[in-house]
Scaffold this motif. Structure first.
Motif, PDB file in Angstrom:
ATOM      1  N   THR A  52     -23.852 -24.623 -16.282  1.00 33.55           N
ATOM      2  CA  THR A  52     -22.589 -23.619 -16.247  1.00 33.55           C
ATOM      3  C   THR A  52     -21.302 -24.496 -15.539  1.00 33.55           C
ATOM      4  O   THR A  52     -21.497 -25.162 -14.722  1.00 33.55           O
ATOM      5  CB  THR A  52     -23.039 -22.536 -15.699  1.00 33.55           C
ATOM      6  N   ASP A 100     -27.619 -20.406 -10.982  1.00 34.16           N
ATOM      7  CA  ASP A 100     -26.402 -20.030 -10.984  1.00 34.16           C
ATOM      8  C   ASP A 100     -26.544 -18.341 -11.282  1.00 34.16           C
ATOM      9  O   ASP A 100     -26.962 -17.838 -11.871  1.00 34.16           O
ATOM     10  CB  ASP A 100     -25.680 -20.364 -12.194  1.00 34.16           C
ATOM     11  N   ARG A 140     -19.111 -18.830 -11.116  1.00 36.54           N
ATOM     12  CA  ARG A 140     -20.526 -19.062 -10.780  1.00 36.54           C
ATOM     13  C   ARG A 140     -20.827 -18.584  -9.267  1.00 36.54           C
ATOM     14  O   ARG A 140     -19.843 -18.620  -8.374  1.00 36.54           O
ATOM     15  CB  ARG A 140     -20.401 -20.678 -10.848  1.00 36.54           C
ATOM     16  N   ASN A 168     -26.396 -26.029 -12.401  1.00 32.89           N
ATOM     17  CA  ASN A 168     -27.287 -25.344 -12.834  1.00 32.89           C
ATOM     18  C   ASN A 168     -28.549 -25.533 -13.312  1.00 32.89           C
ATOM     19  O   ASN A 168     -28.566 -26.479 -14.604  1.00 32.89           O
ATOM     20  CB  ASN A 168     -26.769 -23.683 -13.469  1.00 32.89           C
TER      21      ASN A 168
END
Lengths: 186, 126
Positions: free
Chosen positions: A69, A151, A74, A19
């Motif tokens: 992340t 994300d 996700r 991300n």
């Protein structure tokens, strides 16, 4: 028939996409020529389906200071934007201004967001006292590519529930292709 | 408006700014027109319900928002003309009644329905 200016990678591993990363990866749309492509605009690529676990909470997996992340909640989308240097005064560094939109096909609820900015103190630029040389007209019109990775759970706040989303990106007067992503909870 | 969907093979949404005759006191009023095929537009609803699925996306510098402008609005069957294969209609939106930011700036506005996106309208609002 004219050659396609880009290809969409299929069967790539979106779980490896980072991300807020501004580099390309195996899921990023691929231009016919990395530096000299005539393509101009936005492209996004995403998985056809993601499966989230029934138990747990995305808030148990907060984003890192650089926006990275981790964890099972996700939904990654990879993309690129290719614009002229002069577009929107962004000097070709357009990825952080891209707006991603996801629309629930059943409810029409919409979610939008930009890539998170790093939540860290960066070193100030060392001032050499040099003035920036203004770009030439030729440089102003030069097409430059920058990359973005979202994300949708953390950046757009997508809820953890079963749904089908239409996803697209926009920047200034440009819009991307639309993709459909199905989410499941098992 | 011609809502005849006969032989329409393409989906389209087009938005434009309604003329204010130089008077910007009324903000930015948009007029939209759509023609959609059910089979190819990614829509899961039919008829007048399509109006409830219009998405409005607006950006201005660091501000942005996506909203569903007709989500809580009662729509009438007459608002959308329907055929066996698709539907068409028109809508008007007063932008500043729908989004949470206003003021001077360059606005970039688009609408989407299903998987179909409109043109992007650039409005210099100063």
């Amino acid at each position: 028939m004219a050659d396609k200016l880009y290809q969409m990678p299929e069967n790539c591993d979106f779980s490896k996409v980072i991300n807020a990363d501004t580099h390309s990866n195996e899921c990023t749309p691929v231009l016919d020529n990395k530096f000299f492509s005539k393509f101009s605009g936005l492209l996004i690529n995403g998985p056809k389906e993601v499966v989230w676990p029934k138990n747990g909470d995305p808030s148990d997996y907060p984003a890192g200071p650089w926006g990275t992340t981790e964890g099972p909640f996700r939904l990654m989308v990879a993309g690129l934007v290719r614009t002229e240097y002069k577009t929107l005064g962004l000097k070709g560094e357009a990825s952080e201004e891209v707006l991603l939109v996801a629309v629930n096909q059943q409810t029409a609820e919409s979610y939008s967001g930009k890539m998170p900015q790093p939540d860290v103190d960066t070193e100030p630029d060392f001032d050499m006292g040099l003035e920036e040389i203004p770009p030439t007209d030729e440089e102003q019109n030069k097409l430059l590519t920058s990359y973005f990775n979202f994300d949708l759970v953390h950046d757009l706040g997508l809820p953890i529930k079963e749904a089908s989303y239409n996803v697209y990106a926009t920047l200034g007067e440009m819009k991307s292709n639309s993709i459909i992503i199905n989410t499941k909870v098992e | 408006m011609n809502n005849d969907l006969t032989n329409k093979s393409e989906n389209s949404i087009v938005i434009e700014r309604l003329s204010t005759n130089g008077n910007d006191q009324n903000g930015i009023v948009l007029h939209g027109k759509f023609d959609l095929e059910y089979e190819t537009s990614g829509l899961l609803v039919r008829g007048s319900e399509v109006l409830n699925h219009i998405i409005l996306v607006a950006t201005r510098s660091g501000n942005y928002q996506s909203v569903t402008p007709f989500k809580d609005v009662i729509v009438f069957e007459d608002d959308v003309r329907e055929s066996d294969s698709g539907c068409g209609g028109v809508f008007n939106i007063n932008l500043f009644n729908k989004i949470l930011f206003d003021g001077p700036g360059d606005y970039y506005i688009l609408c989407s329905i299903g998987s179909v996106t409109s043109n992007i309208l650039h409005v210099e609002h100063y």
